[in-house]
Motif scaffolding. Structure first.
Motif, short mmCIF file in Angstrom:
data_model
loop_
_atom_site.label_atom_id
_atom_site.label_comp_id
_atom_site.label_asym_id
_atom_site.label_seq_id
_atom_site.Cartn_x
_atom_site.Cartn_y
_atom_site.Cartn_z
N SER A 118 0.82 -1.22 0.00
CA SER A 118 0.00 0.00 0.00
C SER A 118 0.85 1.27 0.00
O SER A 118 0.37 2.34 -0.37
CB SER A 118 -0.94 0.01 1.21
N LEU A 119 2.11 1.18 0.43
CA LEU A 119 2.99 2.35 0.49
C LEU A 119 3.91 2.46 -0.71
O LEU A 119 4.68 3.43 -0.82
CB LEU A 119 3.83 2.32 1.77
N GLY A 158 3.51 3.28 -3.76
CA GLY A 158 3.36 4.48 -4.58
C GLY A 158 4.02 5.72 -4.02
O GLY A 158 4.37 6.64 -4.76
N PHE A 159 4.19 5.79 -2.69
CA PHE A 159 4.89 6.92 -2.10
C PHE A 159 6.38 6.88 -2.40
O PHE A 159 7.00 7.92 -2.61
CB PHE A 159 4.69 6.93 -0.58
N ASP A 205 0.71 8.89 -9.80
CA ASP A 205 0.95 7.92 -8.73
C ASP A 205 0.93 8.58 -7.36
O ASP A 205 0.43 8.00 -6.39
CB ASP A 205 2.31 7.24 -8.93
N LEU A 206 1.51 9.79 -7.26
CA LEU A 206 1.62 10.49 -5.98
C LEU A 206 1.16 11.93 -6.14
O LEU A 206 1.69 12.66 -6.98
CB LEU A 206 3.07 10.46 -5.48
N LYS A 254 -3.75 6.90 -5.67
CA LYS A 254 -3.77 6.02 -4.50
C LYS A 254 -2.79 6.43 -3.40
O LYS A 254 -2.84 5.89 -2.30
CB LYS A 254 -3.46 4.57 -4.92
N SER A 255 -1.92 7.41 -3.69
CA SER A 255 -0.96 7.89 -2.70
C SER A 255 -1.06 9.40 -2.63
O SER A 255 -0.79 10.10 -3.62
CB SER A 255 0.47 7.48 -3.07
N ALA A 267 -7.39 4.83 -1.03
CA ALA A 267 -6.13 5.58 -1.12
C ALA A 267 -5.51 5.72 0.27
O ALA A 267 -6.18 5.62 1.29
CB ALA A 267 -6.38 6.96 -1.72
N ARG A 268 -4.21 6.01 0.29
CA ARG A 268 -3.48 6.21 1.54
C ARG A 268 -2.99 7.66 1.62
O ARG A 268 -2.77 8.32 0.60
CB ARG A 268 -2.31 5.25 1.65
N VAL A 317 -1.20 7.08 7.41
CA VAL A 317 0.11 6.40 7.45
C VAL A 317 0.80 6.73 8.76
O VAL A 317 0.97 7.90 9.13
CB VAL A 317 0.97 6.82 6.25
#
Length: 812
Positions: A184-185, A187-188, A250-251, A274-275, A306-307, A375
């Motif tokens: 889940s992370l 993309g960051f 992406d971010l 999603k990020s 999303a995160r 997060v």
């Protein structure tokens, strides 16, 4: 409502289903949209037979007799799992997952949460009836790690399993969580496209500064400025909204005022980002309306899977050569290295990065967590745990969001990657200052200290010490030990070093080897190999005060040559440590530069040079304690003979009213509990004259850390020992659950404060009872407080002298 992370990193909401029109509709839609095979596997009959009464029965009463948990994306049900009570001890469980969401771990997540809810409601065993060709469901059950019994007849499998977790089920659950969180992370830390919403043309605006930092960091992907009024930012074409960006983003990095944030969040959701990272302030860091706004942002992003990092973050840095992203307000990008950094304070995080840059500590990635609405530090730890580019983790902490999870994760990581932490808010005044910012109630510092010792985290006092220890850990193969020799050309520095050695609990190997001021380089070159080859020495502190302008470089060469010489020694035949593997730290008392520096020995090894002797010794002590932790057997949670947790728990539950709590102090009930726990405690009465040692064990439920075991007092009748008067030990604390190694450690810590020799049989009996208490409390959430006082007699018997239990009915 809870956030859950699926196997592919998708984020969903998990909550109880309620008997409302919306939830009934969502369940009905799920039933109608799955395939005929999925409906048949769930109900063993067609969809038409499932009417409203069946749905209402599935939803149940919220847990006591039936419960349905629902995974949603905020708009529809993705999966449901439910149990229905069969009798006092058993419940039947079943699941239904949307066809397009299968193979993502939803079944496993629902099973874990249903099992926990059922156990809290006193259910001891799950049962399931599974069609023989429903291999997917059987895989979910097998992957849970529970000890299952499977009976097959007439094309149907009957599966039963106890709900109490074991080491295997707990380990598999943690592995699933770690992999899903890391996904889940992703993309960051590995974006191909970044959008900066709020990128400004004005050089003094934060959005412009951040956009420039991304450009200047030589980002390997594509960065898009989003500005509704500017055609370009920093000579890069700008786009009015995120929806106008020509690529999939992406971010998304958001630097707009708080009152404009919701429309930007909606754009992120619409284009499928999603990020999301919010650097703006004005949320829970300010006031109640800001807190409500932050909650709304989080709900919208969670519903979209999303995160979020932040709000009120100062950014993120990823130094992977294939990424090279400085999406932060840090003006200087550190060297690429293998140290990951997370900070609760954005400003201090930037300072940490600046110092790392100045002393040459390479960084793999850095995150300023901000308000941590989504997060968290625990999420980052799980990402870095399996990140091949990270070997060490540095943390600046002000509070703990989920300390029990932090403890479990850290205990795993520190076995192969060191974690260094500065934990602030240690005093009442600092706690109040921290509260006025973004920090929850700080935990009692003694409990924090106990958790760090139990998990192997290296706790340091200051940011300076954080890097003092980090540079020693990354300096090579040197393995620190407690027996320390000192080689010096100045007696004054040696006195300071010896004082600090003893205060840190290290052992000084006498004498100080003072080589004087004649032929300095040659003397170090000759003496140092001899000291390293001495089997009574584990580590060496080299102190040096220059007397001539060329001395320092000559001594550097001499120390390097001495290390290279012993590197070629043959391996010891008696199991002793190789001379090259011994830790070496240095202090050069020079003026003008008070940073930690390095002496490069070879491609694999360097020696840290500290500006003051105390820094060198403190760093050595911290690293020594860490190596001792890693070398120790971590222990395990043992299967205990004659241990009936179900009986011990049911005795408590039968005493509880429907609401409120109960205090249990009558001997009959308490002795039933002790007998159910097993062990060899004597429950008969014993006269005070026969007891020479009293041990008081207290169970406490900390609001942040959960249940703690406190060996609060080891009290002895010292008229029968070598110490006059009466002795009382300082508290010894461990977080529950304890391994067998933890049980030995808490006992050693408590008993070491008084000079009493406890016979081995009595010691073993007490440690066994510690483990039984730990497992009971870990599996009996009703117990909120308990006290047990044990007495040891001269014939090594251990008696229960008194006990008390407080319990309350648990809300699911």
């Amino acid at each position: 409502m809870a956030r859950v992370i699926l196997r592919d990193g998708h984020v969903a909401e998990l909550r109880k289903a309620k008997n409302t029109s919306q939830d009934r509709t969502w369940i009905r839609n799920l039933l109608e949209n799955v395939s005929e095979q999925s409906r048949y596997f769930r109900f063993a009959r067609s969809h038409e037979d499932v009417d409203d009464s069946v749905i209402e029965e599935m939803i149940g009463d919220g847990g006591q007799n039936a419960l349905t948990l629902m995974c949603t994306d905020g708009h529809q049900a993705l999966a449901i799992g439910n149990y229905r009570r069969l009798d006092e001890d058993r419940a039947e469980v079943a699941f239904l997952v949307s066809d397009d969401m299968q193979e993502r771990g939803l079944g496993s997540l629902l099973l874990e949460h249903l099992a926990e809810a059922a156990y809290l409601n006193g259910i001891k065993q799950f049962e399931a009836t599974v069609q023989s060709d429903n291999e997917r469901m059987m895989n979910v059950f097998r992957a849970s790690g529970f000890a299952m019994t499977i009976n097959q007849e007439s094309g149907v499998m009957h599966v039963t399993w106890p709900l109490r977790q074991n080491e295997r089920s707990r380990g598999l659950q943690e592995t699933r969580e770690r992999l899903a969180t890391a996904a889940s992370l992703h993309g960051f830390f590995h974006p191909k496209t970044v959008a900066v919403i709020g990128a400004s043309r004005a050089p003094d605006r934060l959005g412009h500064v951040l956009f420039r930092h991304i450009l200047n960091s030589d980002f390997r992907g594509t960065v898009y400025p989003v500005n509704p009024t500017a055609p370009s930012v920093a000579a890069v074409k700008a786009y009015p909204t995120l929806k106008d960006v020509p690529e999939k983003v992406d971010l998304a990095v958001i630097v707009v005022p708080a009152n404009q944030i919701l429309s930007v969040i909606d754009d992120c959701i619409e284009v499928g980002v999603k990020s999301v990272m919010i650097l703006s302030s004005g949320f829970s860091d300010t006031d109640k309306p800001g807190t409500e706004l932050e909650y709304e942002i989080l709900n919208r992003l969670r519903s979209a899977g999303a995160r979020l990092i932040g709000p009120n973050s100062l950014g993120l840095i990823q130094m992977d050569p294939d990424v090279r992203l400085n999406a932060s307000f840090a003006p200087l990008v550190p060297e690429h290295g293998r140290v990951a950094i997370a900070s609760h304070s954005g400003a201090l995080g930037i300072t940490i990065l600046d110092y790392a840059t100045r002393i040459g500590v390479g960084v793999s990635s850095f995150v300023s967590l901000g308000n941590r609405s989504d997060v968290s530090g625990n999420d980052l730890l799980q990402y870095w745990e399996s990140d091949p580019s990270t070997d060490m983790i540095l943390l600046y902490l002000e509070s703990f969001g989920n300390p029990r999870k932090f403890s479990r994760i850290s205990r795993r990581i520190t076995r192969h990657k060191p974690i260094l932490a500065v934990k602030s808010a240690r005093t009442p005044v600092s706690v109040n200052v921290a509260k006025s910012r973004t920090v929850a109630v700080a935990a009692e510092d003694a409990t924090v200290e106990a958790m760090f010792r139990q998990t192997g985290i290296i706790r340091v006092e200051t940011l300076q010490e954080l890097f003092d220890v980090a540079v020693l850990l990354r300096s090579g193969d040197g393995h620190a030990g407690r027996r320390v020799a000192i080689v010096t050309n100045t007696a004054g520095g040696a006195v300071m070093a010896v004082d600090r050695l003893l205060r840190e609990g290290l052992e000084f190997v006498a004498p100080v080897l003072n080589i004087g001021f004649e032929s300095l380089a040659e003397s170090y070159r000759t003496v140092l190999p001899q000291v390293l080859r001495d089997e009574s020495v584990d580590a060496v502190v080299v102190l040096f005060t220059p007397v001539g302008p060329s001395d320092e470089e000559a001594v550097r060469v001499a120390i390097s040559a001495a290390l290279c010489e012993v590197a070629n020694d043959a391996p010891p035949q008696n199991g002793a440590r190789h001379p090259y593997e011994k830790a070496v730290v240095a202090n050069f008392l020079t003026t003008g530069d008070y940073r930690v520096r390095y002496l490069e020995v070879d491609a694999e090894r360097s020696i840290p040079i500290y500006p003051f002797p105390e820094q060198a010794v403190r760093a050595l002590a911290k690293v020594t304690a860490y190596h001792e932790y890693r070398d120790r057997d971590p222990g395990y949670i043992p299967d205990l003979p004659d241990f009936d947790i179900d009986l011990a728990r049911s005795v408590i539950r039968k005493r509880l009213p429907e609401n409120g709590c109960a205090e249990i102090s009558d001997d009959t009930t308490l002795k039933r509990i002790i007998r159910a726990l097993g062990g060899k405690l004597c429950l008969d009465n014993v006269s005070d004259e026969r007891v020479f040692l009293r041990v008081e064990m207290r169970i406490e439920s900390d609001p942040q850390f959960g249940p703690l075991l406190r060996l609060d007092m080891v009290e002895a009748d010292l008229s029968r020992t070598s110490v006059p008067g009466q002795g009382v030990a300082l508290p010894a604390i461990r977080l529950i659950p304890l391994t067998d190694a933890d049980a030995r450690g808490i006992w050693r810590e408590a008993i070491s404060k008084i000079e009493v020799t406890v016979p081995g049989a009595a010691r073993d009996g007490i440690q066994d009872f510690i483990l039984r208490l730990s497992q009971w409390i870990d599996n009996a959430p009703e117990v909120t407080r308990a006290t047990f006082t044990l007495g040891v007699t001269e014939d090594t018997s251990v008696y229960l002298l008194s006990s008390f239990v407080e319990a309350t009915r648990v809300e699911v």
